[in-house]
Design a protein around this motif. Structure first.
Motif, mmCIF file in Angstrom:
data_model
loop_
_atom_site.group_PDB
_atom_site.id
_atom_site.type_symbol
_atom_site.label_atom_id
_atom_site.label_comp_id
_atom_site.label_asym_id
_atom_site.label_seq_id
_atom_site.Cartn_x
_atom_site.Cartn_y
_atom_site.Cartn_z
ATOM 1 N N UNK A 33 256.376 8.556 62.252
ATOM 2 C CA UNK A 33 257.396 8.958 63.226
ATOM 3 C C UNK A 33 258.364 7.818 63.491
ATOM 4 N N UNK A 34 259.630 8.098 63.412
ATOM 5 C CA UNK A 34 260.657 7.109 63.728
ATOM 6 C C UNK A 34 261.476 7.524 64.947
ATOM 7 N N UNK A 93 264.194 6.724 70.163
ATOM 8 C CA UNK A 93 263.727 5.958 69.014
ATOM 9 C C UNK A 93 262.296 5.509 69.280
ATOM 10 N N UNK A 94 261.386 5.849 68.363
ATOM 11 C CA UNK A 94 259.973 5.611 68.648
ATOM 12 C C UNK A 94 259.657 4.126 68.820
ATOM 13 N N UNK A 95 260.207 3.263 67.975
ATOM 14 C CA UNK A 95 259.875 1.841 68.053
ATOM 15 C C UNK A 95 260.752 1.102 69.061
ATOM 16 N N UNK A 99 261.232 11.497 60.448
ATOM 17 C CA UNK A 99 260.730 10.315 59.752
ATOM 18 C C UNK A 99 261.770 9.228 59.562
ATOM 19 N N UNK A 100 262.990 9.451 60.034
ATOM 20 C CA UNK A 100 263.987 8.388 59.934
ATOM 21 C C UNK A 100 264.328 7.897 61.329
ATOM 22 N N UNK A 101 265.097 6.775 61.363
ATOM 23 C CA UNK A 101 265.237 6.076 62.637
ATOM 24 C C UNK A 101 266.385 6.479 63.526
ATOM 25 N N UNK A 102 267.202 7.436 63.101
ATOM 26 C CA UNK A 102 268.369 7.780 63.914
ATOM 27 C C UNK A 102 268.084 8.985 64.795
ATOM 28 N N UNK A 103 268.599 8.939 66.003
ATOM 29 C CA UNK A 103 268.525 10.099 66.883
ATOM 30 C C UNK A 103 269.651 11.040 66.488
ATOM 31 N N UNK A 151 267.423 21.030 62.325
ATOM 32 C CA UNK A 151 266.869 20.965 60.960
ATOM 33 C C UNK A 151 266.547 19.549 60.485
ATOM 34 N N UNK A 152 267.068 18.538 61.160
ATOM 35 C CA UNK A 152 266.804 17.153 60.757
ATOM 36 C C UNK A 152 265.413 16.694 61.159
#
Length: 124
Positions: free
Chosen positions: A31-32, A52-54, A100-104, A109-110
């Motif tokens: 998860x990102x 953002x998860x991190x 799975x990617x870092x952008x909000x 669908x993303x």
């Protein structure tokens, strides 16, 4: 694969508060970004808030900014949405989602993983 489960929905009078929670399990290391979406009857699913998860950076839809607060607890793999000053137009099924990617991003669908949803009803 990430599994998500929402909780905390219910019936609340206008002006009241409610806190939603989302518990993540499975491959949580992937998860990102996480987000909350909502869908009212007859309407499309819409973005509410993302985090953002991190890094913990957040972004809100204009309709909820200043009223809702998104947060996460990395150690517990949970995400929350504190909703204050609720309005009848906030009535919807609320879903948590992860990608799975870092952008909000604000498009549904993303996001790769979804919970089952929890109903929030705000009465007049």
């Amino acid at each position: 694969q990430v599994q998500l489960r929402e909780s905390g929905g219910g019936l609340v009078p206008a002006g009241g508060s409610l806190k939603l929670s989302c518990a993540a399990s499975g491959r949580t290391s992937s998860m990102k970004t996480m987000g909350w979406f909502r869908q009212a009857p007859g309407k499309e699913r819409e973005f509410v808030a993302g985090i953002s998860w991190s890094g913990g950076g957040t972004y809100y839809a204009s309709s909820v900014k200043g009223r809702f607060t998104i947060s996460r607890d990395i150690a517990k793999n949970t995400m929350s949405l504190q909703m204050n000053s609720l309005k009848p137009e906030d009535t919807a099924v609320y879903y948590c989602a992860a990608r799975r990617t870092g952008d909000i991003v604000v498009v549904a669908p993303a996001y790769n993983s979804w919970g089952q949803g929890t109903q929030v009803t705000v009465s007049n």
